[in-house]
Enzyme design. Structure first.
Site, PDB file in Angstrom:
ATOM      1  N   HIS A  53      11.068   5.200 -13.622  1.00 36.97           N
ATOM      2  CA  HIS A  53      11.138   6.335 -12.700  1.00 36.97           C
ATOM      3  C   HIS A  53      11.713   5.932 -11.352  1.00 36.97           C
ATOM      4  CE1 HIS A  53       7.423   5.381 -10.326  1.00 36.97           C
ATOM      5  NE2 HIS A  53       6.988   4.878 -11.456  1.00 36.97           N
TER       6      HIS A  53
ATOM      7  N   ASP B 100       6.979  -0.342  -7.258  1.00 37.96           N
ATOM      8  CA  ASP B 100       6.682   0.686  -8.259  1.00 37.96           C
ATOM      9  C   ASP B 100       7.472   1.937  -7.857  1.00 37.96           C
ATOM     10  OD1 ASP B 100       5.579   2.593  -9.951  1.00 37.96           O
ATOM     11  OD2 ASP B 100       3.642   2.628  -8.939  1.00 37.96           O
TER      12      ASP B 100
ATOM     13  N   GLU C 200       7.535  11.002 -11.735  1.00 40.76           N
ATOM     14  CA  GLU C 200       6.449  10.297 -12.428  1.00 40.76           C
ATOM     15  C   GLU C 200       5.218  10.166 -11.551  1.00 40.76           C
ATOM     16  OE1 GLU C 200       3.920   6.990 -13.756  1.00 40.76           O
ATOM     17  OE2 GLU C 200       5.043   7.153 -11.871  1.00 40.76           O
ATOM     18  N   GLU C 201       5.400   9.975 -10.246  1.00 44.32           N
ATOM     19  CA  GLU C 201       4.256   9.752  -9.357  1.00 44.32           C
ATOM     20  C   GLU C 201       3.354  10.976  -9.237  1.00 44.32           C
ATOM     21  OE1 GLU C 201       3.225   7.063  -8.451  1.00 44.32           O
ATOM     22  OE2 GLU C 201       4.870   5.637  -8.222  1.00 44.32           O
TER      23      GLU C 201
ATOM     24  N   ASP D 237       7.294  -0.254 -16.129  1.00 41.19           N
ATOM     25  CA  ASP D 237       6.571   0.120 -14.915  1.00 41.19           C
ATOM     26  C   ASP D 237       5.781  -1.090 -14.430  1.00 41.19           C
ATOM     27  OD1 ASP D 237       5.454   1.729 -12.864  1.00 41.19           O
ATOM     28  OD2 ASP D 237       5.460   3.466 -14.198  1.00 41.19           O
TER      29      ASP D 237
ATOM     30  N   HIS E 298       0.577   0.283  -5.269  1.00 42.68           N
ATOM     31  CA  HIS E 298       0.545   1.457  -4.388  1.00 42.68           C
ATOM     32  C   HIS E 298       0.145   1.099  -2.968  1.00 42.68           C
ATOM     33  CE1 HIS E 298       0.524   5.012  -7.446  1.00 42.68           C
ATOM     34  NE2 HIS E 298       1.446   4.101  -7.718  1.00 42.68           N
TER      35      HIS E 298
END
Length: 384
Positions: A72, A189, A223-224, A244, A324
């Site tokens: 993504h 990410d 995607e998030e 990922d 994250h």
């Protein structure tokens, strides 16, 4: 075909370029254009969905039971929730991430009037004013605000800047590429996953590698927020590997070196046969790997299955420390992932029945249920 040589210099340069392009969910047009042009430069045919998810086709020996690799393009970010009376901005997050990592972040605000720079600060930011209260303020999005680097001392001055509720805020990645192979940055990410896929494509194009079936290289844009690969798969795709991040944290088995193969996430186990095949390839090709299970994690594969796609899915990851947040990875993992992708795509198709959308029992897969052999007999004392 043995595993292909990965151009790590190219991988690194693509990752650096991707990190420079802000792409929080909902604001991905620029990164889509970059990746689409790079895919075309590499020789692939590119198509975009209406909103900008990318599908790039690399033809194989046949179309039926095609394979897909997905990553993504979107990242975490924020939106303007409210213009405050003090001329600062209340925020809500895009995606799930802690305000703990927002505090102190430099950022870009995208408004109709143009872009502005700013800093996300706790409500009580000055020790000279609040003394020990700077350390006792709770953590949360209700306790931070965005200070815009423009004349905005009150709500009226903020309004004159043209900043409005709903405007997107992109967080600066602040990347560092260290000589020892470590990479530290926000948004690894999943900018790193995209760079891994581009490096794998380049290796296959440089070597002229052939594949038994078509390969669909997919790049999603939401995607998030849980949308991911929900609407980009075509019926001829029989298997899909998501690339990922894995979480290399206490209690997890992920690592910043080699490939971490996801066995399950919060939506359940990944496909038994596809996952087992990836493990065998790692063993045969001497690619370092480990397995892990993620309890609070989902990827593009989850959105595809929840959308009703009948596709085998697997997850391969690069171990990330502090996912994250201020993330850290190692180039060894990125190179290993690219090697595994190329080895998998050039490997033979083992489940021929998968070329059919529906079929009878003939050719259906089997999972082992034979009792394991054990050396101890009933009259043997293990202590002897």
């Amino acid at each position: 075909m043995p595993r292909l040589t990965i151009d790590t210099a190219y991988l690194t340069e693509q990752l650096k370029t991707l990190l420079k392009i802000p792409s929080p969910t909902g604001y991905t047009d620029t990164v889509v254009r970059h990746v689409a042009k790079e895919l075309e430069r590499l020789g692939l045919k590119v198509e975009l969905t209406r909103r900008g998810a990318i599908s790039a086709l690399r033809q194989g020996s046949r179309r039926a039971s095609a394979r897909a690799v997905v990553s993504h393009l979107d990242t975490l970010g924020a939106q303007v929730k409210r213009i405050k009376e003090n001329g600062r901005l209340e925020l809500v997050p895009i995606g799930h991430w802690s305000a703990r990592f927002a505090e102190g972040a430099r950022c870009m605000i995208f408004s109709d009037a143009g872009t502005y720079r700013g800093t996300i600060l706790p409500l009580k930011a000055s020790g000279h004013t609040y003394n020990e209260e700077v350390d006792t303020l709770p953590v949360g999005w209700d306790y931070v605000e965005l200070r815009v680097d423009a004349l905005s001392r009150d709500a009226a001055e903020m309004a004159r800047l043209g900043i409005e509720v709903g405007d997107t805020v992109a967080i600066d990645p602040q990347p560092e590429f260290l000589d020892n192979g470590y990479i530290v940055s926000r948004h690894l990410d999943n900018k790193a996953g995209v760079a891994v896929m581009l490096a794998a494509i380049k290796a296959m194009e440089d070597s002229g590698a052939s594949t038994p079936v078509d390969t669909h290289w997919l790049f999603t844009i939401a995607e998030e927020v849980g949308v991911g690969a929900a609407s980009i798969l075509t019926p001829d795709i029989a298997s899909m590997i998501a690339v990922d991040n894995g979480t290399s944290a206490p209690g997890q088995n992920s690592a910043e070196f080699g490939v971490t193969i996801g066995m399950a996430d919060q939506t359940g186990p990944f496909d038994y046969h596809l996952t087992k095949k990836l493990v065998r390839i790692c063993q045969d090709e001497d690619i370092r790997y480990q397995k892990d299970i993620f309890r609070y994690y989902r990827s593009d594969s989850a959105s595809a299955l929840e959308a009703g796609h009948d596709v085998r899915t697997a997850l391969i990851t690069f171990g990330v420390d502090a996912s994250h947040g201020y993330e850290r990875i190692h180039m060894h993992a990125l190179r290993s992932l690219s090697e595994l992708i190329t080895a998998y795509l050039t490997s033979p198709v083992e489940i021929e029945r998968d070329r059919n959308f529906h079929a009878g029992l003939k050719g259906f897969t089997r999972q082992p249920d034979v009792e394991a052999a054990q050396e101890l007999a009933s009259d043997t004392d293990p202590a002897e």
